[in-house]
Scaffold this motif. Structure first.
Motif, PDB file in Angstrom:
ATOM      1  N   ASP A   1      28.196  23.200  89.814  1.00 14.73           N
ATOM      2  CA  ASP A   1      28.006  24.204  90.861  1.00 14.73           C
ATOM      3  C   ASP A   1      27.815  25.601  90.279  1.00 14.73           C
ATOM      4  O   ASP A   1      26.976  26.375  90.754  1.00 14.73           O
ATOM      5  N   VAL A   2      28.605  25.941  89.259  1.00 12.98           N
ATOM      6  CA  VAL A   2      28.476  27.257  88.629  1.00 12.98           C
ATOM      7  C   VAL A   2      27.116  27.368  87.938  1.00 12.98           C
ATOM      8  O   VAL A   2      26.419  28.382  88.072  1.00 12.98           O
ATOM      9  N   PHE A   3      26.724  26.332  87.217  1.00 10.66           N
ATOM     10  CA  PHE A   3      25.422  26.315  86.546  1.00 10.66           C
ATOM     11  C   PHE A   3      24.291  26.440  87.555  1.00 10.66           C
ATOM     12  O   PHE A   3      23.341  27.219  87.369  1.00 10.66           O
TER      13      PHE A   3
ATOM     14  N   PHE B   1      24.009  30.046  88.794  1.00 10.38           N
ATOM     15  CA  PHE B   1      23.361  30.915  87.813  1.00 10.38           C
ATOM     16  C   PHE B   1      21.843  30.725  87.825  1.00 10.38           C
ATOM     17  O   PHE B   1      21.082  31.671  87.611  1.00 10.38           O
ATOM     18  N   ARG B   2      21.415  29.505  88.084  1.00 14.21           N
ATOM     19  CA  ARG B   2      19.984  29.201  88.064  1.00 14.21           C
ATOM     20  C   ARG B   2      19.275  29.582  89.362  1.00 14.21           C
ATOM     21  O   ARG B   2      18.054  29.468  89.452  1.00 14.21           O
ATOM     22  N   ASP B   3      20.021  30.043  90.354  1.00 19.09           N
ATOM     23  CA  ASP B   3      19.447  30.272  91.686  1.00 19.09           C
ATOM     24  C   ASP B   3      19.747  31.690  92.174  1.00 19.09           C
ATOM     25  O   ASP B   3      20.492  31.887  93.139  1.00 19.09           O
ATOM     26  N   PRO B   4      19.171  32.715  91.506  1.00 23.82           N
ATOM     27  CA  PRO B   4      19.455  34.092  91.927  1.00 23.82           C
ATOM     28  C   PRO B   4      18.915  34.424  93.308  1.00 23.82           C
ATOM     29  O   PRO B   4      19.324  35.424  93.903  1.00 23.82           O
TER      30      PRO B   4
ATOM     31  N   ALA C   1      34.607  26.029  84.839  1.00 30.32           N
ATOM     32  CA  ALA C   1      33.444  25.201  84.519  1.00 30.32           C
ATOM     33  C   ALA C   1      33.517  24.676  83.096  1.00 30.32           C
ATOM     34  O   ALA C   1      33.127  23.535  82.817  1.00 30.32           O
ATOM     35  N   HIS C   2      34.037  25.478  82.177  1.00 33.78           N
ATOM     36  CA  HIS C   2      34.126  25.082  80.773  1.00 33.78           C
ATOM     37  C   HIS C   2      35.201  24.028  80.509  1.00 33.78           C
ATOM     38  O   HIS C   2      35.245  23.455  79.412  1.00 33.78           O
ATOM     39  N   HIS C   3      36.063  23.793  81.472  1.00 34.49           N
ATOM     40  CA  HIS C   3      37.101  22.767  81.325  1.00 34.49           C
ATOM     41  C   HIS C   3      36.849  21.598  82.280  1.00 34.49           C
ATOM     42  O   HIS C   3      37.770  20.825  82.566  1.00 34.49           O
TER      43      HIS C   3
ATOM     44  N   ARG D   1      26.316  23.557  76.435  1.00 32.83           N
ATOM     45  CA  ARG D   1      26.337  23.715  77.887  1.00 32.83           C
ATOM     46  C   ARG D   1      27.269  24.842  78.345  1.00 32.83           C
ATOM     47  O   ARG D   1      27.542  24.982  79.536  1.00 32.83           O
ATOM     48  N   THR D   2      27.738  25.630  77.408  1.00 29.57           N
ATOM     49  CA  THR D   2      28.624  26.722  77.807  1.00 29.57           C
ATOM     50  C   THR D   2      27.861  27.791  78.585  1.00 29.57           C
ATOM     51  O   THR D   2      26.662  27.984  78.401  1.00 29.57           O
ATOM     52  N   LEU D   3      28.605  28.492  79.422  1.00 30.26           N
ATOM     53  CA  LEU D   3      28.035  29.534  80.292  1.00 30.26           C
ATOM     54  C   LEU D   3      28.696  30.882  80.030  1.00 30.26           C
ATOM     55  O   LEU D   3      28.723  31.746  80.903  1.00 30.26           O
ATOM     56  N   ALA D   4      29.226  31.057  78.823  1.00 29.56           N
ATOM     57  CA  ALA D   4      30.018  32.242  78.515  1.00 29.56           C
ATOM     58  C   ALA D   4      29.241  33.536  78.685  1.00 29.56           C
ATOM     59  O   ALA D   4      29.823  34.587  79.000  1.00 29.56           O
ATOM     60  N   PHE D   5      27.930  33.504  78.473  1.00 25.33           N
ATOM     61  CA  PHE D   5      27.097  34.695  78.640  1.00 25.33           C
ATOM     62  C   PHE D   5      26.186  34.563  79.853  1.00 25.33           C
ATOM     63  O   PHE D   5      25.165  35.264  79.959  1.00 25.33           O
ATOM     64  N   GLY D   6      26.545  33.691  80.790  1.00 25.01           N
ATOM     65  CA  GLY D   6      25.717  33.475  81.955  1.00 25.01           C
ATOM     66  C   GLY D   6      24.571  32.534  81.636  1.00 25.01           C
ATOM     67  O   GLY D   6      24.579  31.802  80.640  1.00 25.01           O
ATOM     68  N   TYR D   7      23.561  32.584  82.505  1.00 23.51           N
ATOM     69  CA  TYR D   7      22.399  31.715  82.322  1.00 23.51           C
ATOM     70  C   TYR D   7      21.269  32.258  83.191  1.00 23.51           C
ATOM     71  O   TYR D   7      21.505  32.872  84.235  1.00 23.51           O
ATOM     72  N   GLY D   8      20.042  32.030  82.751  1.00 23.99           N
ATOM     73  CA  GLY D   8      18.898  32.385  83.585  1.00 23.99           C
ATOM     74  C   GLY D   8      18.576  33.859  83.569  1.00 23.99           C
ATOM     75  O   GLY D   8      18.689  34.540  82.540  1.00 23.99           O
ATOM     76  N   ALA D   9      18.205  34.381  84.727  1.00 22.33           N
ATOM     77  CA  ALA D   9      17.687  35.747  84.827  1.00 22.33           C
ATOM     78  C   ALA D   9      18.681  36.794  84.356  1.00 22.33           C
ATOM     79  O   ALA D   9      18.295  37.854  83.862  1.00 22.33           O
ATOM     80  N   HIS D  10      19.983  36.504  84.506  1.00 22.38           N
ATOM     81  CA  HIS D  10      20.997  37.490  84.152  1.00 22.38           C
ATOM     82  C   HIS D  10      21.738  37.123  82.875  1.00 22.38           C
ATOM     83  O   HIS D  10      22.845  37.615  82.632  1.00 22.38           O
ATOM     84  N   PHE D  11      21.149  36.259  82.042  1.00 19.92           N
ATOM     85  CA  PHE D  11      21.780  35.940  80.761  1.00 19.92           C
ATOM     86  C   PHE D  11      22.011  37.233  79.983  1.00 19.92           C
ATOM     87  O   PHE D  11      21.141  38.111  79.930  1.00 19.92           O
TER      88      PHE D  11
END
Length: 395
Positions: free
Chosen positions: A45-47, A50-53, A311-313, A332-342
């Motif tokens: 869900d978190v991923f 991030f992919r759906d701004p 999400a990381h756990h 698959r970590t999201l520590a710096f975000g993902y996508g447009a706002h990475f």
């Protein structure tokens, strides 16, 4: 259901991971009416968010505190509190200061700064890992990157400290922090004016060059320039500081993995820390439409907390996620975000961490932490330490 969750809760700030597990299992869409947010805790869900701004907007900012939330959030969070197309314009300009060549060129200087601070603390058997090293290195690197003159750096370091200060139990930014922010903004305004007259090899000069060549439709105001520099100061300083502290603490708690790290797996040490105990625990988005997940509806215009730490756990994303293991696939970590706002500063943060941890491992054969006297940051979004008394055994 007797499940309660607030990122302001002291118990959550000390150890959030048990309640994250309950959220993932029992309430993957959790509503906190008192603090006015919905929370997503599962990796998928978190991923997806991030992919759906388009449905999860940044237009009101990324933080829960009242002074950081709303249509004016971009004053201090710059393009991080914007959606396309304006976000795309400002991010592209800021990216000129973070080209791979510019970041790589900083490596010798980062190594010099880190070595200078380590030379000072290695003169004694014990020190505070946070205040004597982890705080100082990224502050000095940010000053170097921005182009703050040497004579101004003591005061700027103090103002940077004020911008990240939070008072225990507070759900908003203290007045002391607001005053520090205003002084820092005034300083950056003057520094930008100086660089308009005299370009140098620094981030502000690169930014001004990008602005000067922009098409008329993409002109940038002076306030937008200041906010971009301010964003770099806050994000670049805080993330690296707590990445270093969390890495130091995680390795101490897991001696077998500390031995692996000191044996040369420095990059893996940093990356697993970002997965296991990320400095940025959560960010906020605004729902642009009704969101339907797991039988729940998040109404449009509501605040949605994306819990990166949870999400990381998530065992659906990482095998045995509560274990700290340097042989793990962390892709698959999201520590710096993902996508447009990475995060634009991710390469710099990683470089600083690798240099700092490598130098530490080369100088120290082992170390211990005094757990009774460590002090954690009080923050709804950031996980890390203010103080971490450390004793070392030099090589």
């Amino acid at each position: 259901m007797d499940l309660e969750f607030s990122p302001y809760d002291d118990r959550v700030q000390v150890d959030p991971y048990p309640i994250y597990a309950r959220l993932r299992n029992d309430a993957p869409v959790f509503h906190n009416a008192d603090d006015d947010f919905w929370a997503l805790s599962r990796h998928a869900d978190v991923f997806s968010a991030f992919r759906d701004p388009g449905r999860y907007s940044n237009r009101n900012g990324t933080l829960l505190e009242k002074r950081n939330w709303g249509p004016d959030a971009s004053r201090y969070l710059s393009f991080l509190a914007m959606d396309p197309p304006r976000h795309s314009v400002l991010r592209a300009m800021a990216a000129t200061g973070f080209t791979p060549a510019r970041v790589a060129a900083l490596e010798p200087r980062i190594r010099d700064i880190a070595s200078r601070h380590l030379d000072a603390i290695m003169q004694r058997d014990d020190f505070d890992f946070m205040t004597d090293f982890a705080v100082l290195l990224p502050r000095d690197v940010i000053c170097e990157l921005i182009g703050v003159p040497e004579d101004d750096r003591t005061e700027i370091r103090h103002l940077i400290d004020l911008t990240v200060h939070r008072e225990e139990g507070s759900r908003d930014i203290p007045q002391e922090t607001v005053e520090g922010v205003l002084k820092l903004v005034a300083y950056y305004s003057d520094l930008i004016d100086d660089r308009r007259r005299r370009r140098q090899d620094d981030f502000i000069s690169a930014l001004l060059d990008a602005v000067a060549t922009a098409e008329s439709d993409n002109r940038v105001t002076n306030d937008e320039l200041i906010s971009m520099v301010f964003l770099l100061t806050g994000a670049g300083n805080e993330t690296t500081t707590h990445l270093l502290g969390n890495a130091w603490h995680a390795a101490w708690r897991h001696p077998d993995q500390k031995a692996v790290a000191f044996g040369g797996r420095i990059s893996e040490w940093a990356e697993e820390t970002l997965r296991y105990d990320p400095p940025a625990q959560s960010v906020v988005r605004t729902a642009t439409t009704d969101l339907h997940l797991h039988g729940q509806t998040i109404p449009a215009d509501e605040r949605v907390l994306l819990i990166i730490g949870a999400a990381h756990h998530d065992p659906d994303a990482f095998h045995q996620p509560d274990q700290f293991r340097l042989d793990r696939d962390t892709s698959r970590t999201l520590a710096f975000g993902y996508g447009a706002h990475f995060c634009l500063g991710a390469p710099l943060a990683r470089l600083e961490a690798r240099i700092a941890l490598s130098l530490l491992a080369s100088l120290i054969s082992d170390y211990d932490i005094d757990p009774g006297n460590t002090e954690r940051v009080r923050s709804a979004h950031v996980r890390g330490f203010l103080s971490m008394p450390t004793s070392v055994r030099p090589r």
